[in-house]
Write an enzyme that holds these catalytic residues in place. Sequence first.
Site, PDB file in Angstrom:
ATOM      1  N   LYS A 286       0.842  -1.206   0.000  1.00 52.84           N
ATOM      2  CA  LYS A 286       0.000   0.000   0.000  1.00 52.84           C
ATOM      3  C   LYS A 286       0.876   1.256   0.000  1.00 52.84           C
ATOM      4  CE  LYS A 286      -3.628  -2.690   2.058  1.00 52.84           C
ATOM      5  NZ  LYS A 286      -4.234  -3.268   3.250  1.00 52.84           N
TER       6      LYS A 286
ATOM      7  N   GLN B 209      -4.390  -1.962   9.516  1.00 56.92           N
ATOM      8  CA  GLN B 209      -4.284  -3.298   8.916  1.00 56.92           C
ATOM      9  C   GLN B 209      -4.882  -4.352   9.852  1.00 56.92           C
ATOM     10  OE1 GLN B 209      -3.042  -3.918   5.722  1.00 56.92           O
ATOM     11  NE2 GLN B 209      -3.835  -5.974   6.082  1.00 56.92           N
TER      12      GLN B 209
ATOM     13  N   ASP C 131     -11.237   2.061   3.742  1.00 55.97           N
ATOM     14  CA  ASP C 131     -11.536   0.622   3.599  1.00 55.97           C
ATOM     15  C   ASP C 131     -13.044   0.401   3.480  1.00 55.97           C
ATOM     16  OD1 ASP C 131      -9.380  -1.098   3.438  1.00 55.97           O
ATOM     17  OD2 ASP C 131      -9.019  -1.111   5.600  1.00 55.97           O
TER      18      ASP C 131
END
Length: 294
Positions: free
Chosen positions: A54, A98, A121
């Site tokens: 990322k 994460q 997200d």
Amino acid sequence: MAAQIISGTEISKQIREELTKEIEDLKQQHNITPGLATILVGDDPGSKVYVGQKEKACNKLGIYSERTDLPADTTEADLLALVAKFNEDSKINGILVQLPLPKHIDDTRVIDAIAPDKDVDCFHPVNVGKLVIGTGRFLPCTPHGIMELLKRSGIVTDGKHAVVVGRSNIVGKPIANLMLQRSPGGNATVTLCHTGTKDLSAYTKQADILIVAVGHPKAITADMVKEGVVVIDVGVNRIGKTEEGRPILAGDVDFDSVKEKASAITPVPGGVGPMTITMLMKNTVESAKMAAGL
Ligand code: NAP
């Protein structure tokens, strides 16, 4: 007739080229640089790889990125304080924590603490609710990637029967919701299957579009699909190692046999996988535009 192979590698490249141009324009015309904060707790090797990918994608596209690696024994309170800090930081448009987090930290409390406008997200309940209603500006990355694969491959969804296998919060439920929206790229009749489904193949055989996210290699075989089906294989399963020690990946669909009946199919690797991080970048840019009132 040979199946069309839907290349996520190619489509993701196209989208990244579009994003590079959009990011340049944002900088030149509005003095805006989108920013993404990534937070990794602990040293799970897989999570480290994902966060690294990322960060790399941000650097390539011209997105500002700020990475924080925290030890595995970080307290939930400290993590929440860091999220609160990024919520207030105007350089940061997206906050990515994460997952999975260490067991002593409650994932839900952390996701709920992210400002919905920075929840790139799309896991926050506000954004999940907007997705269901059909008003969301963010879409969750993997399902959004699937929608782009279908759209950019010229697959018509309107009036088709889409069968989704798997009901996880990150893939199955959101993609089922997106496919049934009245908007372009949706308007399908949707069936959602899971381990409680009796006689799975009775449903998969009816699919015009079959989306599989179960996490078991070869869960779908050729006898379970009809001629001409479009197959999106979300699964990523490690089924061995090469001589050099690299993982050998397989999807949830028995690609070799199913491609003989399918009209279009995604490979693994090189199908859905490359799209997920690309859509995260797209959400970060979208968030920067939202913050600037664009
Ligand atoms: P998950 O949370 O484990 O959910 C799997 C779902 O599949 C569950 O709803 C489960 O049903 C259902 N299921 C499992 N076996 C089944 C069977 N035999 N018949 C019918 N349904 C079955 O998995 P996930 O997070 O959605 O991920 C699924 C796969 O996609 C994994 O291989 C993962 O690595 C991959 N993935 C890839 C990407 C990407 O970027 N390419 C992103 C996310 C996930 P129950 O609810 O009844 O248990």
